[in-house]
Design an enzyme around this catalytic site. Structure first.
Site, PDB file in Angstrom:
ATOM      1  N   ALA A  64     -32.974  -0.692  18.516  1.00  0.00           N
ATOM      2  CA  ALA A  64     -31.828  -0.123  19.113  1.00  0.00           C
ATOM      3  C   ALA A  64     -30.787   0.525  18.403  1.00  0.00           C
ATOM      4  O   ALA A  64     -30.146   1.553  18.558  1.00  0.00           O
ATOM      5  CB  ALA A  64     -30.989  -1.302  19.886  1.00  0.00           C
ATOM      6  N   GLU A  83     -27.277  -2.668   7.599  1.00  0.00           N
ATOM      7  CA  GLU A  83     -28.551  -3.665   7.647  1.00  0.00           C
ATOM      8  C   GLU A  83     -28.296  -4.789   6.709  1.00  0.00           C
ATOM      9  O   GLU A  83     -28.334  -4.440   5.360  1.00  0.00           O
ATOM     10  CB  GLU A  83     -29.907  -3.119   7.267  1.00  0.00           C
ATOM     11  CG  GLU A  83     -31.147  -4.003   7.383  1.00  0.00           C
ATOM     12  CD  GLU A  83     -31.308  -4.818   8.635  1.00  0.00           C
ATOM     13  OE1 GLU A  83     -31.323  -4.545   9.757  1.00  0.00           O
ATOM     14  OE2 GLU A  83     -31.211  -6.125   8.604  1.00  0.00           O
ATOM     15  N   SER A  92     -37.924  -5.549  14.895  1.00  0.00           N
ATOM     16  CA  SER A  92     -38.558  -4.453  15.551  1.00  0.00           C
ATOM     17  C   SER A  92     -39.568  -4.001  14.883  1.00  0.00           C
ATOM     18  O   SER A  92     -40.625  -3.763  15.244  1.00  0.00           O
ATOM     19  CB  SER A  92     -37.452  -3.174  15.720  1.00  0.00           C
ATOM     20  OG  SER A  92     -36.748  -3.608  16.549  1.00  0.00           O
ATOM     21  N   GLY A  96     -44.654  -6.572  18.402  1.00  0.00           N
ATOM     22  CA  GLY A  96     -46.059  -6.374  18.865  1.00  0.00           C
ATOM     23  C   GLY A  96     -46.559  -5.028  19.007  1.00  0.00           C
ATOM     24  O   GLY A  96     -47.736  -4.589  19.222  1.00  0.00           O
ATOM     25  N   ARG A 339     -44.446 -14.873  30.670  1.00  0.00           N
ATOM     26  CA  ARG A 339     -44.588 -15.623  29.358  1.00  0.00           C
ATOM     27  C   ARG A 339     -44.027 -17.045  29.536  1.00  0.00           C
ATOM     28  O   ARG A 339     -44.393 -17.947  28.896  1.00  0.00           O
ATOM     29  CB  ARG A 339     -43.817 -14.814  28.336  1.00  0.00           C
ATOM     30  CG  ARG A 339     -44.466 -13.599  27.883  1.00  0.00           C
ATOM     31  CD  ARG A 339     -43.586 -12.762  26.842  1.00  0.00           C
ATOM     32  NE  ARG A 339     -44.657 -11.839  26.226  1.00  0.00           N
ATOM     33  CZ  ARG A 339     -43.959 -10.803  25.449  1.00  0.00           C
ATOM     34  NH1 ARG A 339     -42.651 -10.967  25.125  1.00  0.00           N
ATOM     35  NH2 ARG A 339     -44.665  -9.989  24.999  1.00  0.00           N
ATOM     36  N   HIS A 448     -37.429 -14.380  22.172  1.00  0.00           N
ATOM     37  CA  HIS A 448     -36.428 -13.492  22.408  1.00  0.00           C
ATOM     38  C   HIS A 448     -35.535 -14.208  22.987  1.00  0.00           C
ATOM     39  O   HIS A 448     -35.525 -15.112  24.044  1.00  0.00           O
ATOM     40  CB  HIS A 448     -37.146 -12.383  23.440  1.00  0.00           C
ATOM     41  CG  HIS A 448     -36.332 -11.306  23.728  1.00  0.00           C
ATOM     42  ND1 HIS A 448     -36.421 -10.240  23.283  1.00  0.00           N
ATOM     43  CD2 HIS A 448     -35.350 -11.272  24.747  1.00  0.00           C
ATOM     44  CE1 HIS A 448     -35.394  -9.436  23.646  1.00  0.00           C
ATOM     45  NE2 HIS A 448     -34.717 -10.278  24.765  1.00  0.00           N
TER      46      HIS A 448
END
Lengths: 510, 146
Positions: A64, A83, A92, A96, A339, A448
């Protein structure tokens, strides 16, 4: 804190400010807005001078943040990403690498003859997969924008995808793409490339310590940052964009909103996913929603919770007939389930791990690569055998039971129905008849956080009174209300990139 | 003992000189009291320190060799290129890593996170830590200067 308490704090603050305003206006700077301050002692003065001014300041360098930076810089804004970690990319870069989009510029679905799909169908699946808790307007933006965002990363950033599509849990179409690298880095690198090419700057190891805002109606002014032992203040000329990710690694915060996610559960996230930006945003009035919705990734490495390349196979393989079995050698869930359902079914078994069983014919079709599998075999993550009996022996699970399970499942695929778990069988699913066969161990890990900051369709952050906070945007996992109670796998990257782009474009506006 | 005393005196003299010179010339930021205290403390223990700063110093590498200035403050951490001016390259360092460990766990000098700054793991005046272990909690990696 209740609404009443909050307004009391504000009133008290205003009173204090008033006193200071009349008595000591010459020496005292205005106080900063802090809705979490318990008393006057906690109040801090706004910076009287700024160490630096940038047009668009972005917090976080994942999908993002990078997408926002790319768009903001392309629009001509002096753009800086902060960061806090020593490496860029957050969750990120270790993600996966799966990306849901109904189409792409290669038109893979059409070429591979994998049936029909549409943005509307993607929207519907996403809403249903989150038990309709997601905001339909935001979900539509995600599904509508996913294809263009993917093509943009390919055209401008050199992103490439494997020539495969899979149907993953909760999706009703073959729409999940895999980056050539087989991990999220296959998208973060292209995004970083686009952002840097437009002149954005990424600073590592810089942590935000506060968001400056003067009052509950004014704009965000800037942030206080820490780099090592140095503290400084950065003013935002245009806007601040929060793209700082979720809070899966903050056990206290997890517990606060969802005590069922006990501290012992592993986590797939990088150590920086601690959610403090959500708290700083709350302190200046930002609203949050659905913070209790926390997703477990059902197929993480059982011992550490790491989501390595082998841990993506159980997710990607189900559209091609991969099966999940318990230590008893028995299936325990419809593999095409969401999930949350797959995770709970495993937890109900009581003993880790469970296994995914697949064969060589599925590898390339599901977006895998023989090279990944060989590496995983070397590392002991994949187990390989020429027969199901042999595989059971290597896994130390009952051979007769596993053989029976696989044979029954093969029959279900041929008949087109699964009487045990009611899996919707498709003609793309391959029976486990021909070896070599493979297994990978799996177990759920916190993955998440679906809840977060409340945004509108322009990615503006909304305050607790329902108004837009001027000059504040948010995108990606730090936001809430898109995925509802359960995010469908492969929807995170399109969410982050689509809303990151929207946030970046709007933040760059003067 | 005497040698150590002389060494320490030299460091302190240099320290005083830099501070005075910086203040007088006005071209470099003078070090704060905290920074000077930090340097004093590091200098006092440099002969016996088990950390990388100590290990380098005990092998004849001076403060300036790594930091680029004789009296480094908070703004003068060694950059990766300074490390690599002696340690050749990341590729060369990757080759030194145990092959069996690399096969099973990956090579920290070929990180999937890209080229990290050396100091992310290798700390000069603190215990060094393997960043990989933040996620790969069971990787049997060790690091000098722990």
């Amino acid at each position: 804190m209740s609404q009443t308490e909050k307004s009391t704090t504000i009133k008290r603050r205003s009173v204090i400010k008033g006193i200071l305003g009349t008595g000591a206006a010459v020496t005292m700077a205005p106080l900063a807005l802090n809705l979490t301050a318990k008393d006057a002692q906690a109040a801090r003065a706004l910076p009287q001078q700024w160490d630096e001014t940038v047009d668009v300041l972005i917090i976080g360098s994942g999908f993002a943040g990078l997408a926002a930076a790319a768009e903001a810089a392309a629009a001509g804004a002096k753009t800086v990403i902060l960061e806090k970690m020593p490496a860029y990319g957050g969750n990120s870069i270790i993600n996966g690498g799966v990306y849901a989009s109904w189409d792409d510029e290669l038109h893979l679905r059409e070429k591979l003859k994998l049936g029909e799909d549409s943005p509307a169908q993607h929207t519907q699946d996403t809403l249903k997969g989150g038990d309709f808790y997601g905001d339909p307007a935001l979900v539509k933006i995600l599904a509508d924008g996913a294809t263009d965002a993917l093509n943009w990363m390919m055209d401008e950033g050199g992103c490439t995808v494997r020539p495969a599509l899979t149907r993953a849990g909760g999706h009703t179409a073959y729409r999940t793409h895999t980056s050539t690298e087989g991990v999220g880095r296959g998208y973060t690198e292209p995004l970083r490339k686009i952002a840097l090419a437009h002149g954005a700057e990424i600073r590592l190891g810089v942590e935000v310590a506060w968001i400056w805002r003067e009052d509950a109606t004014g704009p965000v002014l800037g942030v206080e940052v820490k780099k090592g032992r140095r503290v400084s203040n950065i003013k935002v000329a245009r806007s601040l964009v929060l793209a700082s990710g979720g809070f899966s690694r903050d056990i206290k915060m997890r517990q606060e909103f969802n005590p069922s996610i006990v501290p012992e559960i592993n986590c797939t996230n990088h150590p920086g996913a601690t959610g403090e930006m959500i708290r700083y945003a709350q302190a200046i009035g930002a609203d949050t929603l659905q913070l209790c919705f926390i997703q477990l990734y059902p197929f993480a490495e059982p011992e550490t919770g790491v989501l390595d390349k082998p841990a993506v196979y159980p997710f990607n393989g189900v559209g091609y007939g991969l099966v999940y079995v318990s230590r008893e050698g028995k299936r325990f869930v419809n593999e095409l389930e969401r999930r949350d359902v797959c995770s709970q079914a495993q937890i109900n078994l009581g003993e880790k791990p469970t296994y995914s069983i697949f064969n060589e014919a599925m590898i390339v079709k599901m977006g895998g690569a023989q090279e990944d599998v060989d590496k995983g075999l070397e590392r002991g993550r994949f187990i390989k055998a020429d027969s199901i009996e042999e595989l059971a022996g290597k896994l130390k699970i009952p051979a007769a039971a596993l053989v029976k399970t696989v044979e029954e499942h093969n029959q279900y695929l041929k008949k087109g129905s699964d009487p045990d778990f009611n899996k919707p069988i498709t003609d793309k699913m391959i029976p486990l008849e021909k070896g070599p066969f493979y297994a990978v161990a799996q177990w759920p890990a916190v993955h998440h956080t679906m809840g977060g900051l409340r945004i509108n369709s322009s990615a503006q952050v909304i305050d607790i009174w329902g108004k837009v906070i001027p000059k504040l945007y948010a995108a990606g996992e730090v936001t809430g209300g898109i995925h509802g109670s359960n995010r469908l796998g492969s929807n995170a990257i399109p969410d982050c990139v689509v809303f990151g782009r929207i946030a970046g474009r709007n933040a760059a506006k003067v | 003992m005497k040698k150590r005393l002389v060494k320490r005196l030299i460091i302190l003299c240099l320290l005083a000189m830099t501070w005075a010179a910086a203040g007088w010339a006005g071209d470099a930021k003078p070090l704060s009291r905290e920074e000077l205290d930090m340097i004093r403390e590091i200098s006092r223990e440099i002969d016996s320190s088990p950390y990388l700063g100590g290990l380098h110093y005990q092998n004849g590498v001076s403060c300036q060799d790594c930091h680029g200035v004789p009296q480094p403050g908070w703004d003068d951490p060694p950059e990766a290129e300074q490390c690599l001016s002696c340690h050749e390259s990341r590729e060369a360092l990757a080759k030194l890593f145990d092959k069996e460990l690399a096969r099973k766990w990956g090579n920290p000098h070929e990180s999937h996170l890209g080229d990290l700054d050396c100091a992310v793991c290798h700390k000069g005046h603190l215990a060094s830590t393997v960043y990989c272990l933040g996620c790969h909690t069971n990787a049997p990696f060790s690091i000098p200067g722990q």
